[in-house]
Design a protein around this motif. Structure first.
Motif, mmCIF file in Angstrom:
data_model
loop_
_atom_site.group_PDB
_atom_site.id
_atom_site.type_symbol
_atom_site.label_atom_id
_atom_site.label_comp_id
_atom_site.label_asym_id
_atom_site.label_seq_id
_atom_site.Cartn_x
_atom_site.Cartn_y
_atom_site.Cartn_z
ATOM 1 N N VAL A 10 0.910 -1.382 -0.033
ATOM 2 C CA VAL A 10 0.005 0.095 -0.012
ATOM 3 C C VAL A 10 0.903 1.317 -0.039
ATOM 4 O O VAL A 10 0.312 2.256 -0.845
ATOM 5 N N ARG A 11 2.132 1.476 0.881
ATOM 6 C CA ARG A 11 3.110 2.246 0.827
ATOM 7 C C ARG A 11 3.304 2.417 -0.474
ATOM 8 O O ARG A 11 3.483 3.817 -0.819
ATOM 9 N N ARG A 12 3.831 1.659 -0.969
ATOM 10 C CA ARG A 12 4.570 1.837 -2.469
ATOM 11 C C ARG A 12 3.557 2.325 -3.380
ATOM 12 O O ARG A 12 3.891 3.274 -4.383
ATOM 13 N N HIS A 13 2.391 1.917 -3.572
ATOM 14 C CA HIS A 13 1.374 2.493 -4.343
ATOM 15 C C HIS A 13 0.948 4.019 -3.949
ATOM 16 O O HIS A 13 0.927 4.725 -4.974
ATOM 17 N N GLU A 14 0.790 4.237 -2.585
ATOM 18 C CA GLU A 14 0.555 5.666 -2.382
ATOM 19 C C GLU A 14 1.853 6.560 -2.788
ATOM 20 O O GLU A 14 1.562 7.411 -3.195
ATOM 21 N N LEU A 15 3.004 6.115 -2.468
ATOM 22 C CA LEU A 15 4.356 6.794 -2.856
ATOM 23 C C LEU A 15 4.330 7.108 -4.525
ATOM 24 O O LEU A 15 4.670 8.027 -4.921
ATOM 25 N N GLU A 17 1.704 7.131 -6.512
ATOM 26 C CA GLU A 17 0.900 8.153 -6.932
ATOM 27 C C GLU A 17 1.226 9.550 -6.483
ATOM 28 O O GLU A 17 0.749 10.618 -7.285
ATOM 29 N N PHE A 18 1.726 9.450 -5.252
ATOM 30 C CA PHE A 18 1.910 10.869 -4.883
ATOM 31 C C PHE A 18 2.970 11.456 -5.559
ATOM 32 O O PHE A 18 3.051 12.576 -6.167
ATOM 33 N N ARG A 20 3.735 10.824 -8.919
ATOM 34 C CA ARG A 20 3.137 11.027 -10.170
ATOM 35 C C ARG A 20 2.359 12.430 -10.214
ATOM 36 O O ARG A 20 2.468 13.381 -11.152
ATOM 37 N N SER A 21 1.537 12.844 -9.021
ATOM 38 C CA SER A 21 0.831 13.958 -8.993
ATOM 39 C C SER A 21 1.696 15.069 -8.868
ATOM 40 O O SER A 21 1.402 16.117 -9.419
ATOM 41 N N ARG A 22 2.868 14.935 -8.207
ATOM 42 C CA ARG A 22 3.752 15.896 -7.944
ATOM 43 C C ARG A 22 4.309 16.371 -8.948
ATOM 44 O O ARG A 22 4.330 17.702 -9.547
ATOM 45 N N ARG A 23 4.724 15.275 -9.996
ATOM 46 C CA ARG A 23 5.434 15.566 -11.328
ATOM 47 C C ARG A 23 4.736 16.302 -12.094
ATOM 48 O O ARG A 23 5.191 17.090 -12.942
ATOM 49 N N GLN A 65 5.899 3.124 -10.705
ATOM 50 C CA GLN A 65 5.321 1.889 -10.872
ATOM 51 C C GLN A 65 4.967 1.288 -9.760
ATOM 52 O O GLN A 65 4.472 -0.060 -9.901
ATOM 53 N N ALA A 66 5.446 1.648 -8.515
ATOM 54 C CA ALA A 66 5.423 0.868 -7.263
ATOM 55 C C ALA A 66 6.134 -0.278 -7.232
ATOM 56 O O ALA A 66 5.619 -1.238 -6.455
ATOM 57 N N ARG A 67 7.213 -0.518 -8.094
ATOM 58 C CA ARG A 67 8.041 -1.635 -7.822
ATOM 59 C C ARG A 67 8.497 -1.716 -6.393
ATOM 60 O O ARG A 67 8.923 -0.757 -5.619
#
Length: 284
Positions: A10-15, A17-18, A20-23, A65-67
């Motif tokens: 969950v943390r990796r996916h949140e990271l 998305e965060f 991506r949104s900032r970029r 990509q939340a790898r």
């Protein structure tokens, strides 16, 4: 899948998305990149963030990509700077990555009451709080009259670099002005290496270059000097010559906000600082 593994996922996916949104919110011009006529990606491209952060494009792509990859605090620090994250966003980034921020509280927008009381209690020793960009965030009565009348300077202009190159009262109070300006510019260049893409730093540099030919000439030398204290000579218009030992005390990890003090180096300077304190207004 264990609970720990689920939380990590969950943390990796949140990271991802965060990031991506900032970029996607940053215009290329904000970080000194050309927009170009064929740009379709909102904000920055992944390869541009990787370039600004000095990391591999594949590695940064995997991060978005939340790898399940290793992320060092130093790399997160570089990414945070490239994405122009503010203090809250930066703290969120490190929390999601489960990493310890190597440079927390690198900005000091608010001076706490305790810090304000501390510098007030140092009077008649001149003291102020500066950030690494030389903005004067707070100061006591004696410092407010040491080099110029700081109360008369607009808050947005209370920057040691700007004052030392443009304010005649400040400049006339410094005995070794040429040397001080040279060293200050070299320290500023050294500090700016970690803030090259940040708008506030770029705006101050542009302002200095536009208003001071002297600064432009010194800046073109590309000299770099680290932070450090030394004995300095001033000539205050109210009390005369002063010999003071300049000291930096960091309020957190370098190179964040710091307490700057000027301790009298001889009896005459101490007595003159006491007179200056008596002449200074009771409130700032």
């Amino acid at each position: 899948m264990t609970t720990v593994a689920q939380e990590s996922d969950v943390r990796r996916h949140e990271l991802a998305e965060f990031l991506r949104s900032r970029r996607e919110r940053i215009a290329p011009e904000q970080v000194g990149l050309p927009r170009g006529s064929r740009r379709r990606t909102p904000g920055l491209r992944r390869e541009e963030v990787a370039q600004l952060s000095a990391v591999g494009v594949t590695w940064y792509t995997w991060l978005e990509q939340a790898r399940d990859i290793q992320v060092s605090p130093q790399v997160l620090d570089a990414v945070a700077r490239s994405l122009l994250l503010d203090s809250s966003e930066r703290a969120h980034l490190f929390a999601l990555a489960g990493a310890i921020d190597p440079a927390p509280n690198t900005t000091c927008p608010v001076i706490t009451p305790a810090v304000a009381v501390m510098i007030e209690q140092l009077d008649p020793i001149p003291a102020c709080i500066q950030n690494s960009r030389y903005d004067i965030l707070a100061y006591n009565r004696t410092y407010g009259r040491l080099l110029c009348d700081l109360d008369a300077v607009a808050p947005e202009d209370r920057n040691c670099m700007l004052l030392s190159y443009t304010n005649e009262d400040w400049r006339s109070s410094v005995v070794d002005l040429d040397e001080m300006n040279r060293v200050m510019a070299a320290k500023f260049r050294g500090a700016m290496a970690e803030h090259l893409a940040e708008p506030a730093w770029k705006a101050l540099l542009r302002r200095l270059e536009s208003v001071s030919p002297e600064f432009r000439e010194i800046w073109a030398r590309h000299e770099v000097v680290g932070q450090g204290g030394k004995t300095k000579r001033f000539h205050n218009r109210d009390v005369g010559p002063l010999l003071l030992d300049h000291t930096n005390l960091w309020l957190g990890p370098m190179p964040g906000p710091r307490l700057v003090t000027y301790v009298p180096a001889n009896t005459e300077s101490r007595e003159r600082l006491e007179r200056l304190y008596a002449l200074a207004p009771a409130t700032l």
